[in-house]
Design a protein around this motif. Structure first.
Motif, mmCIF file in Angstrom:
data_model
loop_
_atom_site.group_PDB
_atom_site.id
_atom_site.type_symbol
_atom_site.label_atom_id
_atom_site.label_comp_id
_atom_site.label_asym_id
_atom_site.label_seq_id
_atom_site.Cartn_x
_atom_site.Cartn_y
_atom_site.Cartn_z
ATOM 1 N N PRO A 68 0.835 -1.193 -0.195
ATOM 2 C CA PRO A 68 0.148 -0.107 -0.108
ATOM 3 C C PRO A 68 0.835 1.196 -0.005
ATOM 4 O O PRO A 68 1.757 1.316 0.631
ATOM 5 C CB PRO A 68 -0.909 -0.109 1.360
ATOM 6 C CG PRO A 68 -0.007 -1.085 2.085
ATOM 7 C CD PRO A 68 0.781 -1.966 1.232
ATOM 8 N N PRO A 69 0.454 2.168 -0.753
ATOM 9 C CA PRO A 69 1.057 3.605 -0.657
ATOM 10 C C PRO A 69 0.784 4.123 0.716
ATOM 11 O O PRO A 69 -0.016 3.816 1.519
ATOM 12 C CB PRO A 69 0.406 4.360 -1.747
ATOM 13 C CG PRO A 69 -0.961 3.959 -1.946
ATOM 14 C CD PRO A 69 -0.641 2.370 -1.673
ATOM 15 N N ASP A 70 1.692 5.239 1.129
ATOM 16 C CA ASP A 70 1.658 5.659 2.433
ATOM 17 C C ASP A 70 0.364 6.545 2.671
ATOM 18 O O ASP A 70 -0.207 7.222 1.650
ATOM 19 C CB ASP A 70 2.827 6.754 2.675
ATOM 20 C CG ASP A 70 2.772 7.334 4.007
ATOM 21 O OD1 ASP A 70 2.474 8.523 4.129
ATOM 22 O OD2 ASP A 70 3.226 6.644 5.011
ATOM 23 N N ALA A 71 -0.282 6.495 3.749
ATOM 24 C CA ALA A 71 -1.798 7.114 3.836
ATOM 25 C C ALA A 71 -1.481 8.505 4.015
ATOM 26 O O ALA A 71 -2.559 9.324 4.005
ATOM 27 C CB ALA A 71 -2.305 6.276 5.229
ATOM 28 N N GLY A 72 -0.502 9.109 4.462
ATOM 29 C CA GLY A 72 -0.060 10.380 4.625
ATOM 30 C C GLY A 72 -0.806 10.621 5.916
ATOM 31 O O GLY A 72 -1.167 9.998 6.965
ATOM 32 N N ASP A 73 -0.982 12.211 6.217
ATOM 33 C CA ASP A 73 -1.847 12.489 7.378
ATOM 34 C C ASP A 73 -3.318 12.538 7.178
ATOM 35 O O ASP A 73 -3.802 12.552 6.213
ATOM 36 C CB ASP A 73 -1.489 14.026 7.653
ATOM 37 C CG ASP A 73 0.074 14.507 7.846
ATOM 38 O OD1 ASP A 73 0.590 13.331 8.484
ATOM 39 O OD2 ASP A 73 0.507 15.407 7.340
ATOM 40 N N CYS A 74 -3.841 12.202 8.303
ATOM 41 C CA CYS A 74 -5.421 12.251 8.239
ATOM 42 C C CYS A 74 -5.849 13.518 7.576
ATOM 43 O O CYS A 74 -5.645 14.561 8.244
ATOM 44 C CB CYS A 74 -5.969 11.796 9.815
ATOM 45 S SG CYS A 74 -7.739 11.710 9.828
ATOM 46 N N PRO A 75 -6.914 13.465 6.741
ATOM 47 C CA PRO A 75 -7.477 14.461 6.205
ATOM 48 C C PRO A 75 -8.324 15.376 6.806
ATOM 49 O O PRO A 75 -8.762 16.362 6.437
ATOM 50 C CB PRO A 75 -7.974 13.917 4.792
ATOM 51 C CG PRO A 75 -8.190 12.712 5.152
ATOM 52 C CD PRO A 75 -7.395 12.140 6.117
ATOM 53 N N VAL A 76 -8.944 14.861 8.010
ATOM 54 C CA VAL A 76 -9.613 15.470 9.028
ATOM 55 C C VAL A 76 -9.075 15.396 10.337
ATOM 56 O O VAL A 76 -8.199 14.682 10.771
ATOM 57 C CB VAL A 76 -11.128 15.118 8.947
ATOM 58 C CG1 VAL A 76 -11.693 15.129 7.646
ATOM 59 C CG2 VAL A 76 -11.259 13.632 9.520
ATOM 60 N N LYS A 77 -9.316 16.647 11.459
ATOM 61 C CA LYS A 77 -8.725 16.529 12.433
ATOM 62 C C LYS A 77 -9.360 15.732 13.579
ATOM 63 O O LYS A 77 -10.288 15.975 14.392
ATOM 64 C CB LYS A 77 -8.927 18.061 13.217
ATOM 65 C CG LYS A 77 -7.976 19.072 12.261
ATOM 66 C CD LYS A 77 -7.949 20.424 12.941
ATOM 67 C CE LYS A 77 -7.101 21.222 12.218
ATOM 68 N NZ LYS A 77 -6.819 22.471 12.807
#
Length: 200
Positions: A68-77
């Motif tokens: 899987p690609p990196d999920a990155g940061d959560c798009p919501v707080k």
């Protein structure tokens, strides 16, 4: 055999016959809860010849040797938490949950393929049972984030292959999963017929 089963059902007053529904499904795929696999063309033909109609189905998607690609940061707080619990496989089942305060606003629940089969290869599969995002947060990337976080967790604990399924009319989900890396491998069907009307 089919005619004898139908006759028995008619004698008991059944008004409808459903083939391979929900808790009475056939373990034909690598999961115990799939509807009738398209790989069993002779059974589909038998049901069709005898007046059964496809009324529902599911598409199964696989990702062998997933990366899987990196999920990155959560798009919501959101506060993202991973919950684990043991079950029938060799690895724990788990969920990646997103919370706003105490309210759960998204979840991705995964289980060990060993839930469905005891053979060694099944233990290498992680199956995503449920991916959900609250309506108020739809379209912001939270579902993608939760699924990728879950796949990263699965990879970290030793799973080699991933699988997921969705209703065969959920075209957006099939496209979404395909864009992440899954590929459709089986279309499954539920059949129904009116026992009294169509047997006369």
């Amino acid at each position: 055999l089919l005619a004898a089963a139908e006759e028995r059902l008619l004698e008991r007053g059944c008004s409808e016959i459903v083939a391979f529904d929900h808790d009475f499904r056939v373990p034909a795929y690598h999961l115990a809860h799939a509807d009738l696999t398209d790989r069993w063309d002779h059974v589909h033909a038998l049901l069709g010849i005898n007046g059964y109609h496809r009324v529902r189905g599911e598409v199964f998607l696989d990702w062998p040797d997933f990366q899987p690609p990196d999920a990155g940061d959560c798009p919501v707080k959101a506060d993202v938490r991973i919950e684990r619990w043991p079950d029938g496989g060799t690895r724990d089942n788990f969920a990646v949950n997103a919370h706003l305060g105490e309210e759960k606003v998204g979840t991705c629940i995964c289980c060990d393929g060993g839930e469905f089969a005891s053979d060694a290869p099944a233990q290498d599969w992680v199956f995503t049972l449920w991916l959900w995002v609250d309506d108020s947060l739809q379209g912001r990337g939270l579902g993608r984030y939760l699924l990728l976080r879950a796949l990263a967790e699965a990879r970290a604990v030793g799973y080699r292959h991933a699988a997921i399924s969705t209703d065969w009319t959920n075209h957006r989900a099939v496209l979404f999963y395909g864009n992440i890396g899954y590929r459709a491998v089986d279309w499954t069907s539920l059949y129904r017929r009116g026992a009294r009307d169509e047997s006369a």
